[in-house]
Design a protein around this motif. Structure first.
Motif, mmCIF file in Angstrom:
data_model
loop_
_atom_site.group_PDB
_atom_site.id
_atom_site.type_symbol
_atom_site.label_atom_id
_atom_site.label_comp_id
_atom_site.label_asym_id
_atom_site.label_seq_id
_atom_site.Cartn_x
_atom_site.Cartn_y
_atom_site.Cartn_z
ATOM 1 N N ALA A 1 42.381 65.379 31.580
ATOM 2 C CA ALA A 1 42.898 66.644 31.057
ATOM 3 C C ALA A 1 42.557 66.814 29.583
ATOM 4 C CB ALA A 1 44.409 66.711 31.255
ATOM 5 N N ALA A 2 42.519 65.713 28.837
ATOM 6 C CA ALA A 2 42.223 65.788 27.407
ATOM 7 C C ALA A 2 40.729 65.775 27.122
ATOM 8 C CB ALA A 2 42.898 64.624 26.682
ATOM 9 N N TRP A 3 40.003 64.877 27.766
ATOM 10 C CA TRP A 3 38.588 64.642 27.455
ATOM 11 C C TRP A 3 37.644 65.505 28.277
ATOM 12 C CZ3 TRP A 3 35.316 62.727 24.077
ATOM 13 C CH2 TRP A 3 34.029 62.355 24.467
ATOM 14 N N GLY A 4 37.982 65.741 29.534
ATOM 15 C CA GLY A 4 37.086 66.442 30.437
ATOM 16 C C GLY A 4 36.723 65.559 31.614
ATOM 17 N N ALA A 5 35.977 66.121 32.534
ATOM 18 C CA ALA A 5 35.692 65.429 33.797
ATOM 19 C C ALA A 5 34.332 64.747 33.822
ATOM 20 C CB ALA A 5 35.790 66.423 34.954
ATOM 21 N N ASP A 6 33.664 64.599 32.672
ATOM 22 C CA ASP A 6 32.329 63.995 32.672
ATOM 23 C C ASP A 6 32.404 62.469 32.588
ATOM 24 O OD1 ASP A 6 33.261 63.993 30.060
ATOM 25 O OD2 ASP A 6 31.266 64.286 29.182
ATOM 26 N N TRP A 7 33.218 61.886 33.437
ATOM 27 C CA TRP A 7 33.281 60.430 33.583
ATOM 28 C C TRP A 7 33.747 60.145 35.007
ATOM 29 C CZ3 TRP A 7 37.870 57.116 33.557
ATOM 30 C CH2 TRP A 7 39.080 57.819 33.581
ATOM 31 N N PRO A 8 33.597 58.931 35.516
ATOM 32 C CA PRO A 8 33.898 58.676 36.930
ATOM 33 C C PRO A 8 35.342 58.913 37.341
ATOM 34 C CG PRO A 8 32.481 56.959 36.059
ATOM 35 C CD PRO A 8 32.902 57.784 34.889
ATOM 36 N N GLY A 9 36.285 58.830 36.402
ATOM 37 C CA GLY A 9 37.677 59.081 36.762
ATOM 38 C C GLY A 9 38.329 57.950 37.528
ATOM 39 N N ARG A 10 37.944 56.713 37.239
ATOM 40 C CA ARG A 10 38.560 55.547 37.872
ATOM 41 C C ARG A 10 38.365 54.337 36.959
ATOM 42 N NH1 ARG A 10 34.117 57.279 40.706
ATOM 43 N NH2 ARG A 10 32.329 55.867 40.740
ATOM 44 N N VAL A 11 39.266 53.382 37.067
ATOM 45 C CA VAL A 11 39.229 52.225 36.173
ATOM 46 C C VAL A 11 39.505 50.940 36.946
ATOM 47 C CG1 VAL A 11 39.886 53.478 34.083
ATOM 48 C CG2 VAL A 11 41.670 52.558 35.570
ATOM 49 N N VAL A 12 38.987 49.847 36.399
ATOM 50 C CA VAL A 12 39.274 48.508 36.912
ATOM 51 C C VAL A 12 40.120 47.789 35.873
ATOM 52 C CG1 VAL A 12 38.321 46.294 37.657
ATOM 53 C CG2 VAL A 12 37.111 48.422 38.193
ATOM 54 N N VAL A 13 41.269 47.282 36.301
ATOM 55 C CA VAL A 13 42.199 46.588 35.408
ATOM 56 C C VAL A 13 42.278 45.122 35.832
ATOM 57 C CG1 VAL A 13 44.545 46.522 34.485
ATOM 58 C CG2 VAL A 13 43.529 48.719 35.149
ATOM 59 N N LEU A 14 42.070 44.217 34.882
ATOM 60 C CA LEU A 14 42.170 42.781 35.144
ATOM 61 C C LEU A 14 43.462 42.256 34.531
ATOM 62 C CD1 LEU A 14 38.515 41.586 34.345
ATOM 63 C CD2 LEU A 14 39.434 42.563 36.470
ATOM 64 N N VAL A 15 44.264 41.576 35.348
ATOM 65 C CA VAL A 15 45.548 41.041 34.886
ATOM 66 C C VAL A 15 45.551 39.530 35.101
ATOM 67 C CG1 VAL A 15 48.045 41.274 34.964
ATOM 68 C CG2 VAL A 15 46.610 43.207 35.652
ATOM 69 N N PRO A 16 45.206 38.749 34.084
ATOM 70 C CA PRO A 16 45.251 37.289 34.223
ATOM 71 C C PRO A 16 46.692 36.789 34.183
ATOM 72 C CG PRO A 16 44.658 37.887 31.995
ATOM 73 C CD PRO A 16 44.751 39.179 32.764
ATOM 74 N N LYS A 17 46.854 35.497 34.302
ATOM 75 C CA LYS A 17 48.195 34.919 34.355
ATOM 76 C C LYS A 17 48.883 34.927 32.998
ATOM 77 C CE LYS A 17 50.658 30.767 35.913
ATOM 78 N NZ LYS A 17 50.497 29.412 36.507
ATOM 79 N N SER A 18 48.102 34.809 31.912
ATOM 80 C CA SER A 18 48.698 34.624 30.590
ATOM 81 C C SER A 18 47.743 35.088 29.502
ATOM 82 C CB SER A 18 49.016 33.138 30.373
ATOM 83 O OG SER A 18 47.803 32.384 30.393
ATOM 84 N N LEU A 19 48.207 34.993 28.251
ATOM 85 C CA LEU A 19 47.352 35.272 27.098
ATOM 86 C C LEU A 19 46.125 34.374 27.115
ATOM 87 C CD1 LEU A 19 46.602 36.263 24.226
ATOM 88 C CD2 LEU A 19 48.268 34.610 23.337
ATOM 89 N N GLU A 20 46.324 33.105 27.453
ATOM 90 C CA GLU A 20 45.191 32.177 27.504
ATOM 91 C C GLU A 20 44.171 32.621 28.547
ATOM 92 O OE1 GLU A 20 48.277 30.569 25.224
ATOM 93 O OE2 GLU A 20 48.397 31.283 27.303
ATOM 94 N N GLY A 21 44.658 33.150 29.674
ATOM 95 C CA GLY A 21 43.747 33.668 30.685
ATOM 96 C C GLY A 21 42.975 34.868 30.186
ATOM 97 N N MET A 22 43.643 35.751 29.449
ATOM 98 C CA MET A 22 42.959 36.901 28.858
ATOM 99 C C MET A 22 41.850 36.439 27.919
ATOM 100 S SD MET A 22 44.421 39.543 26.039
ATOM 101 C CE MET A 22 43.722 41.155 25.721
ATOM 102 N N ALA A 23 42.189 35.491 27.031
ATOM 103 C CA ALA A 23 41.200 34.983 26.085
ATOM 104 C C ALA A 23 40.021 34.349 26.816
ATOM 105 C CB ALA A 23 41.850 33.972 25.146
ATOM 106 N N GLY A 24 40.308 33.645 27.919
ATOM 107 C CA GLY A 24 39.237 33.038 28.695
ATOM 108 C C GLY A 24 38.286 34.072 29.263
ATOM 109 N N LEU A 25 38.818 35.200 29.722
ATOM 110 C CA LEU A 25 37.965 36.263 30.250
ATOM 111 C C LEU A 25 37.067 36.850 29.169
ATOM 112 C CD1 LEU A 25 40.524 38.208 32.486
ATOM 113 C CD2 LEU A 25 38.745 36.632 33.254
ATOM 114 N N LEU A 26 37.566 36.856 27.937
ATOM 115 C CA LEU A 26 36.828 37.457 26.832
ATOM 116 C C LEU A 26 35.976 36.446 26.076
ATOM 117 C CD1 LEU A 26 39.740 39.686 25.493
ATOM 118 C CD2 LEU A 26 37.796 40.430 26.888
ATOM 119 N N GLY A 27 36.070 35.169 26.458
ATOM 120 C CA GLY A 27 35.307 34.141 25.758
ATOM 121 C C GLY A 27 35.749 33.977 24.320
#
Length: 407
Positions: A193-219
């Motif tokens: 509604a704010a930006w417009g429809a020129d993008w796929p309109g869907r997202v992938v969300v990753l939820v690791p177990k902890s902060l350490e898991g998040m950091a591991g995903l990001l290296g």
């Protein structure tokens, strides 16, 4: 004379043929060991895509050749991956270092999630292989160097499909993943509604177990993301294609957010996904982060003082910023107060554009800045062509706006 006239033509043809032969001969023949390693990885990739556990295990070293626990770990990793809806999975071998019947290989893993990725996620991998009876088998497959780990390397993946989202989690109850799917499903139409429809309109969300898991995903080190509720991966655009984005959640920090805060964060990160193709090296962080916050708070009902308390305190003390925030001010590992001032500064600048020039002009300004190939002159040109102002006048107006809205 006729015969003599044909000689140069014959010579020319011979030269061309010899040049062609030289060109062909000049290409090095593929290294047989590299070809053999590529072939076993091709079979491994096919097994992953087909969900063929037996074929996958057939590409791995067994017993002592696999190393302690590695064979079982490979089987477990295949099983953990089963919940991920893959559209593509492939390896490209970039180097092989062989010593007898042992070899190390560097490869690029590329994969896409069905229905979400228009371009592949890429990850550098380091593999160890053993040769038995003339055939190569994979002993281990690990992230290369400082590359992040993949979610399924942290545990069994659970998947929740939303209307506009796919949430993949490890070590999280199903109910928590459904909550993130609901947040993302509300965020997507808000962003559109704010930006417009020129993008796929869907997202992938990753939820690791902890902060350490998040950091591991990001290296990265966990300390770099402590207190950060979520980030969005993916390189900036400007290359003619949009890379795959992932919203990566820090569950430890997210638990501290209320309902509004949790929604604002997911909407903010979803905005980064939507604007990725127009976010380039020319885009300053005050604009990309400020715009994402503007979308996040757009329909929240919060006042400027509620959204920008740190900046409000500075204004109350007569400390009006003399310039828009610099990229360095947005460093996660920096001072928390300075970081808050940077985000609030970017948000108020975008809010001012929307208030004074209109939301359509704000969107046009964002796109105009990102259309430049480099940072120098990008903001100045967009201010002139889209908003009809100069950097000096814009900064002056922003300072006056802060006094009015934050007093």
């Amino acid at each position: 004379m006729a015969g003599r006239g044909r000689v140069p033509g014959v010579v020319a043809v011979c030269v061309l043929l010899l040049s062609g032969l030289t060109g062909c001969a000049g290409r090095p023949a593929p290294d047989p060991q590299t070809v053999a390693v590529q072939q076993v990885l091709d079979r491994r990739a096919t097994a992953v895509l087909k969900g063929d556990r037996s074929a996958f295990l057939a590409t791995g070293a067994q017993g002592a050749d696999a190393g302690a626990g590695r064979s079982a770990a490979g089987a477990a990793e295949f099983d953990r991956l089963r919940a991920v809806p893959l559209a593509a999975w492939s390896y490209r071998v970039t180097a092989v270092h062989r010593t007898g019947d042992r070899a190390g290989a560097e490869a690029e893993l590329r994969y896409r999630i069905e229905g979400y990725d228009r371009a592949p996620v890429t990850a550098d991998r380091t593999l160890r292989l053993t040769r038995t009876a003339g055939h190569w088998y994979v002993s281990s497959d690990e992230p290369a160097g400082k590359s992040g780990r993949q979610l399924w390397e942290q545990g069994t993946v659970e998947a929740v499909h939303g209307a506009h989202s796919l949430v993949l989690g490890v070590g999280q109850p199903k109910g928590a993943l459904r909550t993130f799917a609901a947040l993302a499903d509300r965020a997507v139409p808000t962003v559109t509604a704010a930006w417009g429809a020129d993008w796929p309109g869907r997202v992938v969300v990753l939820v690791p177990k902890s902060l350490e898991g998040m950091a591991g995903l990001l290296g990265a080190q966990a300390s770099a993301y402590r207190g950060i509720a979520a980030v969005t991966t993916g390189e900036t655009g400007g290359t003619g294609r949009t890379p795959a984005d992932r919203i990566v959640v820090n569950p430890d920090a997210y638990r501290l957010l209320g309902d509004l805060g949790g929604q604002v964060v997911l909407t903010h990160e979803t905005t980064h996904v939507a604007t990725r193709a127009h976010t380039t090296p020319a885009t300053p962080l005050w604009l990309s982060e400020g715009y994402a916050d503007w979308v996040g708070y757009r329909d929240s009902g919060r006042t400027p003082l509620q959204v920008a308390p740190e900046l409000g305190r500075s204004v109350a003390q007569g400390q009006i910023p003399a310039a828009l925030p610099k990229d360095a001010d947005f460093a996660f590992a920096g001072d928390a107060g300075k970081l808050a001032l940077a985000y609030e500064g970017g948000w108020t600048a975008c809010l001012m554009i929307a208030d004074r020039w209109g939301e359509a002009r704000l969107n046009a300004f964002y796109r105009a800045v990102g259309a430049h190939r480099r940072r120098a002159g990008a903001v100045e040109d967009a201010l002139r062509t889209v908003l009809g102002t100069t950097p000096q006048d814009f900064t002056r107006q922003w300072g006056a706006y802060l006094k009015t809205r934050l007093s």
